[in-house]
Design a protein around this motif. Sequence first.
Motif, PDB file in Angstrom:
ATOM      1  N   UNK A 121       0.846  -1.184   0.000  1.00  0.00           N
ATOM      2  CA  UNK A 121       0.000   0.000   0.000  1.00  0.00           C
ATOM      3  C   UNK A 121       0.888   1.243   0.000  1.00  0.00           C
ATOM      4  N   UNK A 122       0.517   2.227  -0.773  1.00  0.00           N
ATOM      5  CA  UNK A 122       1.133   3.546  -0.689  1.00  0.00           C
ATOM      6  C   UNK A 122       0.304   4.361   0.304  1.00  0.00           C
ATOM      7  N   UNK A 123       0.874   4.630   1.486  1.00  0.00           N
ATOM      8  CA  UNK A 123       0.140   5.218   2.601  1.00  0.00           C
ATOM      9  C   UNK A 123       0.553   6.670   2.811  1.00  0.00           C
ATOM     10  N   UNK A 124      -0.450   7.505   3.093  1.00  0.00           N
ATOM     11  CA  UNK A 124      -0.220   8.911   3.433  1.00  0.00           C
ATOM     12  C   UNK A 124      -1.006   9.238   4.702  1.00  0.00           C
TER      13      UNK A 124
ATOM     14  N   UNK B 161       5.422   2.997   2.415  1.00  0.00           N
ATOM     15  CA  UNK B 161       4.830   1.774   1.881  1.00  0.00           C
ATOM     16  C   UNK B 161       4.498   0.849   3.042  1.00  0.00           C
ATOM     17  N   UNK B 162       3.332   0.216   2.967  1.00  0.00           N
ATOM     18  CA  UNK B 162       2.894  -0.674   4.043  1.00  0.00           C
ATOM     19  C   UNK B 162       2.367  -1.967   3.430  1.00  0.00           C
ATOM     20  N   UNK B 163       2.739  -3.072   4.041  1.00  0.00           N
ATOM     21  CA  UNK B 163       2.359  -4.379   3.483  1.00  0.00           C
ATOM     22  C   UNK B 163       0.876  -4.664   3.671  1.00  0.00           C
ATOM     23  N   UNK B 164       0.292  -4.264   4.798  1.00  0.00           N
ATOM     24  CA  UNK B 164      -1.102  -4.580   5.103  1.00  0.00           C
ATOM     25  C   UNK B 164      -1.745  -3.402   5.828  1.00  0.00           C
TER      26      UNK B 164
ATOM     27  N   UNK C 244      -8.533  -1.788   9.716  1.00  0.00           N
ATOM     28  CA  UNK C 244      -8.202  -3.111   9.165  1.00  0.00           C
ATOM     29  C   UNK C 244      -9.006  -3.322   7.883  1.00  0.00           C
ATOM     30  N   UNK C 245      -8.357  -3.856   6.850  1.00  0.00           N
ATOM     31  CA  UNK C 245      -8.993  -4.095   5.553  1.00  0.00           C
ATOM     32  C   UNK C 245      -8.540  -5.455   5.031  1.00  0.00           C
ATOM     33  N   UNK C 246      -9.502  -6.254   4.551  1.00  0.00           N
ATOM     34  CA  UNK C 246      -9.185  -7.558   3.954  1.00  0.00           C
ATOM     35  C   UNK C 246     -10.232  -7.879   2.897  1.00  0.00           C
ATOM     36  N   UNK C 247      -9.915  -8.816   2.011  1.00  0.00           N
ATOM     37  CA  UNK C 247     -10.868  -9.262   1.000  1.00  0.00           C
ATOM     38  C   UNK C 247     -10.572 -10.712   0.645  1.00  0.00           C
ATOM     39  N   UNK C 248     -11.599 -11.386   0.160  1.00  0.00           N
ATOM     40  CA  UNK C 248     -11.468 -12.788  -0.250  1.00  0.00           C
ATOM     41  C   UNK C 248     -12.632 -13.124  -1.161  1.00  0.00           C
ATOM     42  N   UNK C 249     -12.461 -14.180  -1.937  1.00  0.00           N
ATOM     43  CA  UNK C 249     -13.574 -14.649  -2.766  1.00  0.00           C
ATOM     44  C   UNK C 249     -14.769 -14.941  -1.885  1.00  0.00           C
ATOM     45  N   UNK C 250     -15.903 -14.384  -2.257  1.00  0.00           N
ATOM     46  CA  UNK C 250     -17.112 -14.550  -1.449  1.00  0.00           C
ATOM     47  C   UNK C 250     -17.773 -15.870  -1.779  1.00  0.00           C
TER      48      UNK C 250
END
Length: 433
Positions: free
Chosen positions: A37-40, A56-59, A151-157
């Motif tokens: 992630x490009x974080x500001x 930059x942040x991995x998660x 916190x943010x996550x995603x996966x096949x629903x």
Amino acid sequence: MFSKFGRIFFITVAASLLLTSVALAQDPGPQHSDPYWQASYWNNTTLYGTPVLQRSEANIDYNWGAGSPDSSVHADQFSARWARYIDVTPGVYRFTVTSDDGMRVWVDNDLIIDQWNDHPAQTFTADRNLASGHHLITVDFYENGGYAQAQVAWALSPVTIYNWRGEYFNNPSLAGSPALVRDDAQINFNWGNGSPASGTVNADGFSARWTRTLNFTAGTYRFTVTADDGARLWVNNHLLVDAWRDQAATTYTGDIYLSGSVPIKLEFYENGGLAVAQIGWTMGGGTSTPPPAGVVIVDDADPGFTKGGVTTGWRTADEGHNGRLTWTRNNDYERPNYNWARWYPTLAAGRYEVFVYIPERYTTTSNAVYWVSHANGYTQRSVNQSTNGGRWVSLGTYNFRGTRDDYVSLNDTTGETRLEHLIAFDAVKWEPR
């Protein structure tokens, strides 16, 4: 420490780096998936002005409590923006976020989660269908006071299927992963020049597969399929309709005996132009529609059917073509007590293709030997009844005299172990050629 020229050079380089960093944070670029992630971060709740921190942040998986993301960022009344491209296989994705306080999430510039308000830690979800390839994810967050969590996550629903499982492919050959999986209440589609799912499935050059398991009361059923272009229908693992070709909207039917839980599969492809895919069925099978003009069918209940042998060896069942079939157990060779049957049609002299109807049940023999009597003599054809249940099987095309010498015969001699297999005697059809 620096000369005037040195100070000007340093300020110019620093400004250039800052602008580049801001640009990356706002647009990571569509060329490839970014693992970070490009974080500001801003020291206000409105993402206003120049960020005080960029990295930059991995998660996005933070529970800062009463603390701060960094010594340069306030513990309260700060905001943040994360952006990156992800590369996915096609499907419906469930985005899950937890925030304290506000959060907004965009996918490809569409706002899918909008919880821009003060609240304790809460979890929110949104489903989004994504095509294969790159997708821009942007997350905005602000912390007003107290604890802070992002916190943010995603996966096949998981797709819950209550009716037909519809799988749609952006190619005409059902190849690869589906571009869309959904629950279709019925298969009664007339898309015209359109798409099954605009923006996800092509309007032309697509294919689909529908599957479902249903319970049927015992009986013979007639299935009807209408397709533009190609379609294939399997019922209880038998290919009942095979029309895999380019065509205008055309209707096909097939009869089959069913009882209990039955799997059904319909495959379809659209090449170009209009698109139609429809399926239905009624109980009663072939009783509802007379044969086309010129076609002659002799069923086992018709006067043209005759049988001989040991009377006690014959059985009937209320299924098969027109809801009735005759069957017996097999003999290994022609004993004095073997059973036989003949079908005598009333034909005009001419050329016909001969078909035999193989019922769904009472057909466990792999070697039913039919004899066709025609104008040029006799022809023997072996049919594996055990693998052809619920369909018409061709015995070939022949010239017929139009006399009593035209017939098809079958006996229970199969060459298999005696009395261990069932052989059905149902209907025979002659179609003009």
